[in-house]
Structure formats: structure tokens, C-alpha cells
Design a protein around this motif. Structure first.
Motif, PDB file in Angstrom:
ATOM      1  N   THR A  78     151.503 -48.355 -20.055  1.00 11.86           N
ATOM      2  CA  THR A  78     151.265 -47.103 -20.765  1.00 11.86           C
ATOM      3  C   THR A  78     152.409 -46.113 -20.586  1.00 11.86           C
ATOM      4  N   ASP A  79     152.789 -45.473 -21.686  1.00  9.98           N
ATOM      5  CA  ASP A  79     153.835 -44.450 -21.651  1.00  9.98           C
ATOM      6  C   ASP A  79     153.271 -43.051 -21.455  1.00  9.98           C
ATOM      7  N   LEU A  80     152.062 -42.800 -21.976  1.00 11.56           N
ATOM      8  CA  LEU A  80     151.473 -41.466 -21.928  1.00 11.56           C
ATOM      9  C   LEU A  80     149.967 -41.593 -21.729  1.00 11.56           C
ATOM     10  N   TYR A 106     154.997 -42.146 -12.444  1.00 16.20           N
ATOM     11  CA  TYR A 106     154.518 -41.256 -13.507  1.00 16.20           C
ATOM     12  C   TYR A 106     154.630 -39.815 -13.051  1.00 16.20           C
ATOM     13  N   ASP A 107     155.124 -38.976 -13.959  1.00 19.65           N
ATOM     14  CA  ASP A 107     155.128 -37.534 -13.765  1.00 19.65           C
ATOM     15  C   ASP A 107     153.836 -36.981 -14.366  1.00 19.65           C
ATOM     16  N   PHE A 142     149.726 -37.611 -17.827  1.00 20.09           N
ATOM     17  CA  PHE A 142     150.684 -38.404 -17.060  1.00 20.09           C
ATOM     18  C   PHE A 142     151.676 -39.038 -18.030  1.00 20.09           C
ATOM     19  N   ALA A 143     152.959 -38.960 -17.700  1.00 19.42           N
ATOM     20  CA  ALA A 143     154.011 -39.577 -18.514  1.00 19.42           C
ATOM     21  C   ALA A 143     154.829 -40.516 -17.640  1.00 19.42           C
ATOM     22  N   GLY A 148     160.352 -34.681 -13.473  1.00 18.35           N
ATOM     23  CA  GLY A 148     161.196 -34.068 -14.477  1.00 18.35           C
ATOM     24  C   GLY A 148     161.045 -34.689 -15.845  1.00 18.35           C
ATOM     25  N   THR A 149     160.323 -35.826 -15.915  1.00 21.28           N
ATOM     26  CA  THR A 149     160.060 -36.434 -17.223  1.00 21.28           C
ATOM     27  C   THR A 149     159.288 -35.463 -18.103  1.00 21.28           C
ATOM     28  N   ILE A 150     158.340 -34.741 -17.492  1.00 12.72           N
ATOM     29  CA  ILE A 150     157.617 -33.679 -18.186  1.00 12.72           C
ATOM     30  C   ILE A 150     158.320 -32.352 -17.905  1.00 12.72           C
TER      31      ILE A 150
END
Length: 328
Positions: A78-80, A106-107, A142-143, A148-150
């Protein structure tokens, strides 16, 4: 071992078998993890504080819950991820594991809808330490990616209108990177009271349409407490009778779910989809219906796919997973 804990562990073991075998869809169509496009999404109402779901004051039960949800995320690559009805300590449990484990990280961002929910006491990480747990209750995103991804500077929490006074509901949004592209990710949980449902969905549609108008690809997911063809969802859908919105939905092309004159088998898509609330998931649910959604802005995504995973005992909703390809 308490009977309730034994029941929970048995349910989690069953979920692991289902996901590992790749046969988890609740209905006939299967979205194959080996062939589905990317990016990939999950939305899940995890029933963090409700008395209708399993108590998890035992550390072992909390850890097994975390393992089941993480397994579902990893299985789908999962990406998001959008989660609703999340207690703050429950979010901590996932956040710390997904941020600190080796391998894929995951961020995450969090938004509180309620400053305190008594049911969140079940997620106390150490009930015997004399420290009161944080009882906040809300939503989480969650991403996939490192810290820092978010972009936390873009995080917004909008409280939704309540024509009928009820529990606070919010829209949580933030800009994040998804498969190398910048996306505006939004998560919500709409109230079930009719007047609130209508007003809140319209407000969510206005806010997310604004993001799309600025050129952002938008992913909007959550528990909307309404069925696909209802007029309340007209401001979101870009197609179907009365629709005025800018979104498609991941599970709108499952012809097994097409029904009615406005949903012929010859159509390519329809406001439809597999049930995400069902009598199989909860004794308090009176009928099977789709109320959970992953909406993707029409201009940016194509080749949508979606299905609802079989009930696991982890929550009183089906987990909904989706996939799409970039349009441009």
C-alpha cells in the motif's frame, strides 16, 4: 487466557491466512496484488473506541491487532492508508512500528475529532504504570516513505458542519508523495444522521474540489455513511444521475454490483461497489451496504480497481483496498 482474547486471536489468525493466500475479497471479483496498477490505497474504519468492538486492554491483544493491520498494509504493498475511528494510543502503536521497523517505512499524520473518548482507554500502553492514557479520538493518514514524505506544513483539520448536534466530525488533509508524485490526501468520517450526512459531504466536496482546482491530484477516502447512488454523494461523483463532483471511486467498475436502469451491464462504470458494512462484520449492522470509499480525482487517475476484504474480527467494517494508474 480470557475467552474474548482467544476469540480475537483466532480472528486475527484467520485474517492472516486470508491475506497471505490472496483470497480476501468479500465478493466474487478479485483485485490481484500481482497485477493491480499503482498507486495503491487502503481505507479502514478500525472501530478504535466503540463498545461494539473487541476490548484490547491486554498488550498481547493490542500487538496482535497491530500485526494484522500491518500485514494487510504490507500484503497490498500500500502507498496510502486512511484510518477512521482511531484512538491516539492506537495510532501511536502503528506509527512507532511503521516508522522504526527495518524495510518499508511509513510517515503519518493524525487529526483529533474528539478531545476524549472513554473507549480509547482500551489502548492504554501500560495500564499499570499509573499514567492516564491519551484518550483523543480521530483520523490518521499513513504514506509509504521515510519521515518527510508527508508535508506537515500542509496539514489541515476542518471541522464539518452539524445541522443536528452530534459527535464532532473532521476532514484531515495533507500533501504527500505517492509513487514519486505529489498528492493531496484527505480522510474523513461522515456522521450518520441524515441532515449531517448531507451537509458534511457537501462541505468535504467543496474543500476537496478546491484542492483539485489548484492542480493537486486528490485522494479522498473514509467512511461516508451513505450508499453510492444516494443524492448526498452527488457533489463527489463525476458521473451518474445528478453528479456534480470531480471524483471517480475505486470500486465503480465491478459489474457484479451493477443494478438498475442507470447501471446497465453495458456501462463501463457505475456508482456501485461491494458492501463495506455487513451483517457478517457486525451484529449491529442490519443490512449489507457500501459506505466506505476511496475517491480519486478524475483528471489524474485511470484504470481504477477496488474490493472489500473479508471480515476479520479486527473491526466492524470491511477493509477497502483500491488501485489506479496515473492518467498523466
Amino acid at each position: 487466557m480470557r475467552a474474548s482474547l482467544r476469540a480475537l486471536l483466532a480472528a486475527l489468525f484467520s485474517l492472516g491466512l486470508l491475506l497471505a493466500a490472496g483470497t480476501a475479497p468479500a465478493q466474487a471479483d478479485i483485485v490481484d496484488k500481482d497485477t493491480a496498477p499503482r498507486p495503491r490505497f487502503i481505507t479502514y474504519n478500525v472501530c478504535g473506541a466503540s463498545s461494539t468492538c473487541e476490548d484490547r486492554v491486554d498488550t498481547t491483544a493490542q500487538t496482535e491487532w497491530r500485526k494484522a493491520v500491518v500485514h494487510a498494509i504490507d500484503y497490498w504493498e500500500t502507498d496510502l492508508v486512511m484510518l477512521q475511528e482511531v484512538c491516539y494510543e492506537q495510532w501511536n502503536l502503528l506509527r512507532d512500528h511503521l516508522a522504526n521497523r527495518s524495510g518499508t517505512k511509513y510517515d503519518t499524520v493524525w487529526g483529533a475529532a474528539l478531545p476524549s473518548a472513554a473507549g480509547c482507554a482500551r489502548w492504554d500502553p501500560d495500564p499499570n504504570d499509573g499514567v492516564a492514557p491519551d484518550l483523543r479520538f480521530g483520523l490518521a493518514i499513513f504514506a509509504k516513505g521515510e519521515p518527510g514524505t508527508i508535508d506537515r506544513t500542509t496539514r489541515t483539520v476542518d471541522f464539518l458542519p452539524e445541522p443536528v448536534t452530534a459527535e464532532n466530525r473532521i476532514l484531515l488533509c495533507a500533501r504527500t508523495t505517492v509513487t514519486g508524485r505529489s498528492v493531496r490526501a484527505c480522510n474523513t468520517h461522515i456522521d450518520f444522521r441524515a441532515a449531517n450526512t448531507k451537509a458534511q459531504i457537501r462541505h468535504v466536496a467543496d474543500l476537496t474540489r478546491g484542492f483539485a482546482a489548484k492542480g493537486d491530484p486528490v485522494v479522498l477516502a473514509g467512511d461516508f455513511n451513505e450508499v453510492p447512488k444516494h443524492d448526498d454523494l452527488n457533489p463527489l461523483y463525476s458521473h451518474g444521475t445528478g453528479s456534480t463532483g470531480v471524483f471517480q471511486e475505486v470500486d465503480e467498475n465491478d459489474k457484479d454490483r451493477f443494478a438498475g436502469a442507470d447501471c446497465p451491464q453495458t456501462a463501463d462504470r457505475c456508482r456501485s461497489g461491494e458492501p463495506t458494512a455487513s451483517t457478517a462484520c457486525s451484529e449491529h449492522t442490519t443490512s449489507d451496504k457500501k459506505i466506505d470509499y476511496i475517491f480519486l480525482s478524475d483528471d489524474w487517475f485511470t484504470t481504477v480497481r477496488g474490493d472489500a476484504v473479508a471480515c476479520s474480527g479486527v473491526a466492524d467494517h470491511h477493509l477497502l483496498r483500491g488501485a489506479a494508474a496515473w492518467e498523466k
